[in-house]
Design a protein around this motif. Structure first.
Motif, PDB file in Angstrom:
ATOM      1  N   TYR A  32       0.849  -1.192   0.000  1.00 36.16           N
ATOM      2  CA  TYR A  32       0.000   0.000   0.000  1.00 36.16           C
ATOM      3  C   TYR A  32       0.883   1.240   0.000  1.00 36.16           C
ATOM      4  CZ  TYR A  32      -3.294  -3.479   1.695  1.00 36.16           C
ATOM      5  OH  TYR A  32      -4.059  -4.610   1.837  1.00 36.16           O
ATOM      6  N   ALA A  82      -3.437   5.087   0.854  1.00 36.70           N
ATOM      7  CA  ALA A  82      -3.862   3.687   0.977  1.00 36.70           C
ATOM      8  C   ALA A  82      -3.140   3.012   2.146  1.00 36.70           C
ATOM      9  CB  ALA A  82      -3.616   2.930  -0.326  1.00 36.70           C
ATOM     10  N   GLU A  83      -1.874   3.313   2.312  1.00 38.41           N
ATOM     11  CA  GLU A  83      -1.117   2.762   3.443  1.00 38.41           C
ATOM     12  C   GLU A  83      -1.697   3.254   4.764  1.00 38.41           C
ATOM     13  OE1 GLU A  83       3.341   2.908   5.437  1.00 38.41           O
ATOM     14  OE2 GLU A  83       3.105   3.501   3.347  1.00 38.41           O
TER      15      GLU A  83
END
Length: 77
Positions: A6, A10-11
């Protein structure tokens, strides 16, 4: 199990930089992630999902040796 990485937002929303997943296709992966992590599910439709470095559709298969990158939309500046 596919190795999923990710990046950027997103991470942050996944709560991790990477993990291994057992889903068999990109579509199954998207649905599972959206169900498990609603915040990530909110941006997944706009994310590029790269399988082995190429953008792929939801029917793309995933296997034990597959590298998947989840890249949210980026803003330039």
């Amino acid at each position: 199990m596919a190795h999923v990485r990710y990046f950027a937002a997103a991470e942050e929303l996944a709560g991790r930089a990477e993990e291994h997943r057992a889903e068999a296709t990109v579509g199954e992966l998207r649905r599972a992630l959206a169900a498990e992590r609603p915040g990530l599910g909110g941006i997944l439709p706009r994310c590029a999902v790269l399988v082995a470095g190429a953008r792929r559709d939801d029917d793309a298969p995933l296997d034990a040796d597959t590298l998947v990158d989840v890249l949210p939309p980026f803003a330039g500046g």
